[in-house]
Each structure stands twice: as structure tokens, then as C-alpha cells.
Design a protein around this motif. Structure first.
Motif, short mmCIF file in Angstrom:
data_model
loop_
_atom_site.label_atom_id
_atom_site.label_comp_id
_atom_site.label_asym_id
_atom_site.label_seq_id
_atom_site.Cartn_x
_atom_site.Cartn_y
_atom_site.Cartn_z
N UNK A 260 -7.20 5.36 6.68
CA UNK A 260 -7.98 4.13 6.54
C UNK A 260 -9.28 4.44 5.82
N UNK A 261 -9.65 3.55 4.92
CA UNK A 261 -10.95 3.70 4.24
C UNK A 261 -11.49 2.31 3.94
N UNK A 262 -12.73 2.28 3.48
CA UNK A 262 -13.32 1.00 3.08
C UNK A 262 -12.57 0.44 1.89
N UNK B 172 0.87 -1.18 0.00
CA UNK B 172 0.00 0.00 0.00
C UNK B 172 0.90 1.23 0.00
N UNK B 173 0.35 2.35 -0.26
CA UNK B 173 1.14 3.57 -0.38
C UNK B 173 1.81 3.93 0.94
N UNK B 174 3.12 4.13 0.88
CA UNK B 174 3.87 4.50 2.08
C UNK B 174 4.22 3.33 2.97
N UNK C 152 -5.68 0.12 4.53
CA UNK C 152 -4.84 1.30 4.78
C UNK C 152 -4.52 1.91 3.42
N UNK C 153 -5.04 3.08 3.18
CA UNK C 153 -4.82 3.74 1.89
C UNK C 153 -3.43 4.34 1.82
N UNK D 96 -6.22 -3.18 -1.92
CA UNK D 96 -7.17 -2.49 -2.81
C UNK D 96 -6.77 -1.05 -3.07
N UNK D 97 -6.64 -0.72 -4.37
CA UNK D 97 -6.34 0.65 -4.77
C UNK D 97 -4.89 1.06 -4.66
#
Length: 996
Positions: free
Chosen positions: A395-397, A298-300, A381-382, A506-507
Motif C-alpha cells: 500500500x502506498x499513497x 492494479x498489479x496482481x 494498493x500498488x 493510480x500507477x
């Protein structure tokens, strides 16, 4: 002074000796038993390094050999500086000095971090697309800067003062890994009486039991059982326990390479070796190498303070170190819950557990809730934010939506566990994909080994122990043990390794400006993997090379599966369709010192000396290395340089005589009633009608028809031949003959014996050769009528047995005296004394080369290059015209070996007789042709000949025999040299001097 993050409620180092170490010049306290990573974390230091490409700040990711980030330099003194040491493996000792790498001027402020800002310029494959223009800039600008930037640590510039050792060992059962599986397997095998070697890379056995708290085996806590079991095994006479030892390579026939770290953990090593290389040959191998936790993509995710959940548990439960005071958890499986629970009980705050799964359930989830830990299921964790350390997570869905920021000072992550199949793969075993768990497991075995426990995909402790006990007993029985193991162990645990995911969260990295890292050390992101696919990479091996994913010192232990999953997703294929990268040795980096051991300096290679070495030293010989042999090169007298000495030696041999040490020639005795038949098959020449007492020059071919070796062969009796080979060909010719005797001609009554070391050889060459040795020889008539050129006689010289050959490699009357090596010095002294009466000198290999070149005699390997036939070398006369079979006869009949225009061996004379050509120089017809020129041949031998008064050379030239008299050209950087094609013989073309 107490480290700020050391806790008194956990860990196994209580009561350990206090020590001090330094990192980048700052001094810190530690406990004996700490690793450098645990000691730094105990002092609140999370920033430990910089990444390779972008120079991003990095902290520790793991607690073991899979560590990609925390690579440091260890400095014992000016000469003992070791780069790229994993802080997670290096044990702390009092006075340890470590420095960070890949940064300037400091770790906290690194100018190289500008690369991170310019990262769009350094995307995947940038090195294939840049540095191409202007062309002239490559040498002056690009290459120097690329070389300066390459690598991480700084290589030592002083000789290594440490010493290393090596051992060979054999055992019935070799167990690799001393976790629960390895200990159980070793225990079962040992109880059968089998010889067992148990290996583990950690300082203490136990494996995952170092951090697991809920495991019990045989009624004891898992870690306590492990320590008791390893002590029991170490006390057994049939068991060898090797800790701090890494199995780095699994080779053919169950040969496993191990490196033992003997003194890297000691403040004062004393006389101990630094490392020990073990080469172990085992009848059966049990692989218990465990599994490696995967990080979340995830990013970072590379911020200092972001680490694997199992690593945080290890630092807490084994070293007594809290990795943070306000810790977040990001997971796709159950095992990270155990980390959150342990840290919570030890006093750390758990900000939240972010679980990708929609409805996580189970005892660990329930316990976390009871402890009041917030669980955010169906979330991702975005992004992790922070500078030199993580400070918050967003944090997001999983499906998208608004983000919630949560402050943290550490983030633990777990995407599940990857079986460690590296050694299995090295053994040439084929892995199989388990689609249910999306992981590769051992499939088809190529050697006598078996995988047990987590590396075989066994997830529960009870099943692991049961499987390992059975495997240990079975392996011991297969190795020949007769006893039965009676060990039965009951294993239980409250923990679970269930769940997990592969690929990016995700993402992650799909459209944002952040970086979601797959390979931390090489700065490979999810975007890079997708870009590789977009630019046409279809195989994971191509993706790997385009992005450098998995090419770092951790060999893809944490990155390979994620990279494969992302590539498969981008291709719309299943993971097995994309392939799996090859796991190669070494498993972890191995020092050159460990591999070389004592083989350095004078011990770098075995040194072979002839029986005449001492006599040659007395005569002032300068020696050269010929393979492993020390050979006299030339014998300078006062005021002579090499050229003057060699010119004198060559002239003396032609005018009077020369004495030469030819002991290094290969010598093979071929005996048996079918010896002549065997010789007919192995050589191109006919041998059946060669009379005893006569010699013949023989050529040996490979099956493809090319010259393999040559030498003079003497027939001593109807059933006995004395074969000489080239110095370099002695072993390979013996093996070549033995191979054919055992596989193609086993029906022949023949025995082969290498006698190279048994007979010392003195070559006496020149007009006075017979006068020199005749007074010393007994029982041999040396007249020309009784002993003509190319004959051999047995008798005595100086009272000792001799095989006396009349033969020449100089074109002069010559003899080669073979005497038992034990009597060599006495015979040399006698021959030398006689030689002085007749003006003889000693001559070395350089003069020998010139003298033979004057006569056009070839040296296999110098005037041949593996593509030369006897016809090409002008030796077709040595092929029996009536022979119907010999090794290589069918190869010689291939159309391409009979075609016109093949390169043929000819002589060359430079138009300027004083110019000596360079060996290897290319030859062209027209020096004015455009570049690249068409090369038609090359110089194989080139010398100044004092006897000819000019330079001479041999060369392989296309269609050379038809070019006699032509002028060709040898282009050199500063000029073009004109040469005339001539015959191979430069001196005494009629060969009259052979007969005196």
C-alpha cells in the motif's frame, strides 16, 4: 466433517442436507444449496482455474454469472461432460464431480505457466504479428499448435444423451430480474390482473438482497420480504415464476429467449429434461437486471483470494462462508465498507481498508472505525503478492511514495457498480453516458420495455422500489389491464452504493513490471489497452479486437468499462467519444442442447414425404434429401450400383417410358378477374392472350432483372391459372407474389392459394406415355390434335378428378397427372400397372437431371446463380417483345446486364468423351497462364449420358454464345481437361420427340 471456513454465525443454509462432491479428484463436504464456488471456499480452496493465455493461477472473482475465472468441467459420466461451467452458478449436489481446466499436469503445477514468464512475447496483438514466417510452417507447426491451445475446457467427444425441451409463451408483462426492483414491478403488474412472467437466473429470488443486511422492505428484512413476495406471486394464477432461468437474448418485437436449468442441480435428474428453452413474446418488458460490481485494476489483482467485495458478502451472508481469516479491502466507494463490517462481525480479521478517496465519510465509514478497522484513505494498493493465493498487499499513497506491506489471505475490491445494460442494448436501445457518475445508462428505447432499479442508474433502495411499482402498473395498463395496483411499499437501507472509479488504479501497469488485469479470462492488462492505442487503435471496437478485451465467455461484464476508460485516458478523450462495444446475445453462454431441444437425429429438421413415398419404397427407391423433402433418387435392381441404375432409367425413358414422382413441385392457384393482368406483371411472358386449356413456360425475375424462378403455367379458365414453381422455390415464390399483390398491385382482383400439398403429381414421360395413361383417363380427348404439347385439361383418372398437363421435362412425349393427394396411392398403382405393360420403369431425381440436361433445360439455382438473366440463359424468347411492364423489366435494361462478355449458359463436351467434369469446376482459356489464372466461367451441370454415349455438361462462360466451337480448359489438381463449347441441346436438337 465441517468445512473449515463455514461459520455458524451467518448464512441461510443452516440445517441444510449435507452432501459430498469432488474437485480434481479430492472429496469435500458441502451443504445442499451451495454453489460449487461457495463449497470450495468453505473448504479453503481458492485456486479454481488457470487463465487462458498466461496460465496464471486464478480463484473466484464474483458470486454470479459475471464470473470470468472459476470455469470448470462438470462430469456426470463419460458422455455427460460439460466444459466451462461457472462455479459460481453450478449448484452442488451429492456426487458432483468437477475438474479444473486449462492446466497440465495439475492445477497447482501447470507447465503452461511458462507462458507467464514469456509474457513479453504475447503482448496485445501478438497473433497479428507472429506466425508469419516461415510460410511453410503455418500448416505443419503453427496451426496445429494454435488449435490445440485454443479454448479452455475440453469439448465432449460423445453424443449428448440428455434431452431438452422448449416452450413458447405469451404474456402481458415480462419482468427480467427478481431482485427488489423486479419483485416490486411484478407485484404491481400482477395486481392489475395482467399476465406476468417473472424470471431470475438464481435459484432463489432476491438479487442483491442476498448479501445486503441493512435493507428492510414493508417492515421486513429485505431477504425475508423477497421470499414472501416470490411465494405470493407464485401462488397467483396470472403469474409464472421462472427461477434458475437466464434471459440470454432480447430480439425484435419483444421476443425474449430464456434458458431454464431444469435438472443441472439434481443428483438424479430422472426423466426431467436438462434444460428448457423458453421463447416468450411479451406486450411489455421490464428490465430489472441490476448492476455488476467492478474490480480494481492494479498489479496482481488476479491472485486467488482477490475477489469482489459483494461476492465476499454473498458467500458470507447467504452461504455462511468466510472467504478468509485476515482480509484486506481495496475500494473507491462505500459499498465495500459493508463487506468489511459484515466479515468483521462474523469473526474475520480485517487487516485494513484501503480507500482511494482522500476523505471518505458516512455511516458505513463511521461504523467501520467503531469496529476498530484501520482505514487508509488517499491510498492505493500498488501490488498484491502471493503464489497460488494472495499473501500480502503493498500500500502506498495514491500520488506515490514509500510502500507498506500488509499480510492478508484475501483481498476484497470494489471500484463501484456498472449498470447491466446488456439486454437493453440487445433490444437495440441506445445507451446514454452519465458524465457525473461516468457510467452508461439506458437512453433511447427501441422496443416496448423499461429499465428499473440499478440497471437504470437508480442507486437507493427506496427510489428503486418506488420506480419499480410505478413501472409495473404502467406496463400492465399499456398491455391492456384495467385494474389499478394498490401496492405501496416502504423501503429503507443503511447501506450506500456511492462512490467509485473507472479505469486503472493510480500507477497500475503504467511502468512497472507487474500485470494489472482488466480482462481476467483473456489476460488483458492495462498495458495492453494502452499499447493498442499506441499502435493506432482509436475505436473501442478496434481496441477490443486487438487486445481481445471483453471477448471471453463473460462478454466483458467486468472488463468493458475499465478497458474503455483506460483507452479514453490514453487517447485524451471522453469515454463516449471512444464508443462502447456492442452487447450481443447470448448474455451468458447457452448450450447447443438448449437451442436445439428435440431437433436432433430424425427430428433435426421436419421431414416431408410425398403421397407416393410408400409406393416408391416398395420399388426399392434410394432417397435423397431435397430441402425437407425425401425424394426418390434412383431405383436400383439386383446387382446394380447407382450409375448402372441411373443409366438404365435414362435409356428406358427414351425407349419406352418412365414414371416419376413430381409432387414436390410448388403449385399456386391464381384466381380472379385480374388474374391475367397479375401474371403479366409477375412474369416476363405474355399471358392475356393465352387460351384456356393451354400452357406456357414462365420466367419470374427479381427487381434487378435476374432469374428468380421458372415453371410451367396452365390457364384453366379466363380467371384461373395453375402455376408450377421449382421445388425449392415454392414458398419464396408464393411470398414474392403475395408481397407484390399487397404492396404494389393491391388494386387487382386476385387471390393466391398455395396448392402444393393438395395435388399429387405423377409424370409419365416417353414414347409410350399416352398408351399408359389413356385407358385410365375419362372425359379427356388425348389425341395430338385435341391435346397438343403444352396444354392442360380437367377430367378424371381412375374415377378421381385430375388436372392433366401435356408437358415434358425430358424432351419426350410427356404428361403430368395432378390428382388430389388423398387418392394418390391408388392412381399410382393403376398407372404403374399399365406402365408395366409398355416397358416403363420408375425413375428418380438423378435420371431426371440427366434427361433434362440432355435437352438443355435449366434448373434455377443450379444453372443460374442469382446473376443470370433470361438472355444469359438463352431464354430471351420467353420475354414478351411487346410488354412494357413486369417485375424486373427496368433491371434488364441496366447497361451492365446488356454488356458484352457476360457469362452465358452453353454446353460443353470433353475431348475425351469418357471424362465427366466436376460441377463447380472453373474454366480458363489458357491453362499455361501464370497463377492466379483468369477464370472465365464454371461448370453448372455435368453428367454421363447413356443416351448420348458420352459425358455432357452445361456451363456459364463469359461471352459463351460467341465461343461455339472453341476449345477451353478445365484445370483440375491432377490434370487439365480440354472441352469444346457447343450448344445447350445434346439430344434430339429439333425437338421432334416431344410430339411422339
Amino acid at each position: 466433517m465441517t468445512a473449515a471456513f463455514r461459520t455458524a454465525t451467518a448464512g441461510r443454509l443452516k440445517g441444510a442436507k449435507a452432501v459430498r462432491f469432488s474437485f480434481d479428484g479430492a472429496s469435500y463436504p458441502a451443504l445442499e444449496g451451495d454453489t460449487l464456488a461457495s463449497a470450495l471456499l468453505a473448504n479453503g480452496v481458492h485456486l479454481m482455474g488457470r487463465s487462458f493465455k498466461y496460465h496464471r493461477p486464478r480463484g473466484v472473482l464474483s458470486a454470479g454469472a459475471e464470473e470470468p475465472n472459476a470455469l470448470v468441467g462438470i462430469h456426470r459420466d463419460a458422455a455427460r461432460q460439460t466444459p466451462n461451467v461457472r462455479a459460481t452458478v453450478q449448484e452442488v449436489y451429492d456426487g458432483l464431480t468437477a475438474v479444473s481446466q486449462n492446466r497440465w499436469p495439475s492445477l497447482a503445477f501447470d507447465i503452461g505457466a511458462v507462458n507467464d514468464i514469456a509474457s513479453p512475447m504475447f503482448s496485445a496483438g501478438f497473433y497479428y504479428k507472429t506466425f508469419m514466417w516461415p510460410k511453410a510452417a503455418w500448416k505443419s507447426v503453427y496451426e496445429p499448435n494454435i488449435r490445440a491451445a485454443a479454448g479452455l475446457g475440453v469439448a465432449p467427444d460423445k453424443a449428448d444423451p440428455d434431452h431438452y425441451s422448449s416452450r413458447y409463451a405469451h404474456c402481458d408483462v415480462l419482468v427480467l430480474g427478481a431482485g427488489a426492483a423486479g419483485l416490486a414491478a411484478a407485484l404491481a403488474a400482477a395486481e392489475t390482473g395482467a399476465g406476468v412472467i417473472l424470471v431470475d437466473e438464481q435459484a432463489q429470488a432476491g438479487g442483491a438482497l442476498r448479501f445486503e443486511q441493512g435493507a428492510t422492505i414493508d417492515g421486513a428484512a429485505g431477504w425475508d420480504w423477497a421470499q414472501a413476495t416470490i411465494a405470493k406471486l407464485a401462488a397467483l394464477d396470472n403469474v409464472r415464476v421462472l427461477t434458475r432461468t437466464t434471459a440470454f437474448g432480447y430480439y425484435a418485437q419483444n421476443l425474449v429467449g430464456l434458458v431454464e436449468r431444469v435438472s443441472d442441480h439434481l443428483a438424479s435428474p430422472g426423466d426431467l429434461p436438462r434444460e428448457r428453452l423458453w421463447q416468450v413474446r411479451a406486450k411489455r418488458v421490464i428490465l430489472a437486471s441490476g448492476a455488476i460490481e467492478r474490480h480494481m485494476v492494479f498489479d496482481g489483482n488476479d491472485k486467488p483470494g482477490v475477489m469482489l467485495a459483494s461476492a465476499a458478502r454473498t458467500y458470507l451472508n447467504h452461504y455462511g462462508v468466510l472467504v478468509g481469516k485476515n482480509v484486506g479491502v481495496f475500494t473507491a466507494g462505500d459499498s465495500a465498507y459493508a463487506a468489511a463490517i459484515d466479515l468483521k462481525k462474523a469473526g474475520a480479521g480485517i487487516a485494513a481498508i484501503v480507500d482511494l478517496r482522500d476523505n471518505p465519510a458516512g455511516p458505513l465509514v463511521d461504523e467501520a472505525r467503531k469496529l476498530g478497522i484501520e482505514i487508509l484513505s488517499g491510498r492505493t494498493v500498488a501490488k498484491a503478492s502471493g503464489g497460488l493465493r494472495v499473501s500480502s498487499i503493498s500500500v502506498r499513497a495514491s500520488a506515490g511514495g514509500p510502500e507498506r506491506s500488509i499480510p492478508v489471505d484475501s483481498l476484497l475490491m470494489s471500484a463501484g457498480w456498472t449498470p447491466s445494460v446488456h439486454l437493453f442494448s440487445q433490444s437495440r436501445g441506445k445507451v446514454a453516458f452519465d458524465s457525473a457518475t461516468r457510467r452508461f445508462l439506458p437512453g433511447t428505447y427501441a422496443q416496448d420495455c423499461v429499465s428499473v432499479g440499478a440497471c437504470a442508474g437508480t442507486d437507493t433502495l427506496a427510489d428503486t422500489v418506488k420506480e419499480a411499482l410505478a413501472a409495473g402498473e404502467k406496463a400492465a395498463k399499456a398491455a391492456g389491464a384495467a385494474k389499478v395496483s394498490g401496492t405501496k411499499l416502504k423501503a429503507e437501507t443503511t447501506e450506500s452504493w456511492a462512490g467509485g472509479m473507472v479505469g486503472a488504479a493510480p500507477g497500475a501497469g503504467s511502468g512497472s513490471t507487474g500485470k494489472a488485469f482488466v480482462d481476467f479470462q483473456n489476460d488483458v492488462t492495462a498495458k495492453d489497452i494502452r499499447q493498442a492505442v499506441h499502435e493506432g487503435m482509436r475505436s473501442i471496437e478496434h481496441v477490443k479486437r486487438f487486445t481481445t478485451n471483453g471477448m471471453a465467455t463473460d462478454q466483458g461484464k467486468t472488463s468493458n468499462i475499465h478497458g474503455l476508460a483506460i483507452a479514453a485516458e490514453a487517447l485524451g478523450k471522453e469515454m463516449p467519444e471512444v464508443g462502447l462495444t456492442t452487447f450481443r446475445a447470448p448474455y451468458t453462454p447457452v448450450t447447443f442442447g438448449a437451442l436445439i431441444g428435440h431437433a436432433k437425429g430424425k427430428l433435426f429438421d421436419p421431414t416431408r414425404r410425398t403421397p407416393f413415398h410408400a409406393q416408391e419404397e416398395k420399388l426399392g427407391a434410394v432417397f435423397e434429401d431435397v430441402g425437407q423433402w425425401k425424394r426418390a433418387w434412383y431405383y436400383p435392381r439386383a446387382g446394380e450400383d447407382m450409375h448402372a441404375a441411373v443409366n438404365r432409367e435414362c435409356a428406358t425413358v427414351r425407349k419406352a417410358a418412365g414414371i416419376f414422382d413430381a409432387s414436390t413441385l410448388g403449385k399456386i392457384e391464381i384466381v380472379g378477374s385480374d388474374a391475367a393482368k397479375f401474371m403479366e406483371l409477375m412474369y416476363t411472358n405474355p399471358w392475356e392472350k393465352l387460351e384456356p386449356g393451354r400452357c406456357r413456360y414462365g420466367i419470374m425475375l427479381r427487381e434487378d432483372g435476374f432469374i428468380y424462378d421458372d415453371g410451367v403455367v396452365g390457364r384453366l379458365a379466363a380467371d384461373r391459372f395453375h402455376v408450377t414453381t421449382t421445388t425449392g422455390g415454392a414458398a419464396r415464390v408464393m411470398n414474392h407474389m403475395e408481397d407484390y399483390l399487397q404492396t404494389e398491385f393491391p388494386h387487382l382482383d386476385v387471390w393466391l392459394t398455395s396448392i402444393s400439398e393438395q395435388w399429387a403429381v405423377i409424370a409419365v414421360q416417353g414414347p409410350n406415355a399416352r398408351k399408359i395413361i389413356e385407358p385410365l383417363v375419362e372425359g379427356i380427348d388425348m389425341s395430338d390434335a385435341a391435346m397438343p404439347h403444352m396444354s392442360v385439361r380437367e377430367g378424371k383418372i381412375c374415377g378421381v378428378p385430375t388436372r392433366l398437363f401435356r408437358m415434358s421435362f425430358t424432351g419426350e412425349r410427356g404428361f403430368e397427372i395432378n390428382v388430389p393427394a388423398d387418392y394418390a396411392e391408388a392412381v399410382w398403382d393403376a398407372v404403374w400397372a399399365e406402365g408395366q405393360k409398355h416397358g416403363a420403369c420408375a425413375y428418380g431425381t438423378e435420371a431426371m437431371h440427366i434427361l433434362r440436361a440432355e435437352k438443355g433445360y435449366i434448373i434455377v439455382g443450379q444453372d443460374t446463380d442469382g446473376t443470370v438473366t433470361p438472355q444469359d440463359a438463352g431464354l430471351d424468347w420467353a420475354i414478351g417483345k411487346k410488354k412494357t411492364d413486369f417485375v424486373g423489366i427496368r433491371g434488364l435494361k441496366r447497361p451492365d446486364l446488356m454488356a458484352k462478355g457476360r457469362k452465358q449458359l452453353v454446353g460443353l463436351k470433353t475431348k475425351d468423351p469418357k471424362v465427366v467434369l466436376e460441377e463447380g469446376a472453373q474454366i480458363v482459356e489458357d491453362p499455361k497462364q501464370p497463377i492466379p489464372m483468369k477464370m472465365i466461367g464454371h461448370v453448372t451441370s455435368s453428367y454421363w449420358s447413356e443416351n448420348c454415349g458420352r459425358s455432357i455438361a452445361l456451363a456459364l462462360v463469359a461471352g459463351g454464345f460467341d465461343r461455339t466451337g472453341q476449345t477451353l480448359h478445365v484445370p483440375m489438381p491432377d490434370r487439365t481437361i480440354e472441352v469444346e463449347v457447343v450448344g445447350q441441346v445434346f439430344f434430339d436438337e429439333k425437338g421432334e420427340r416431344l410430339h411422339g
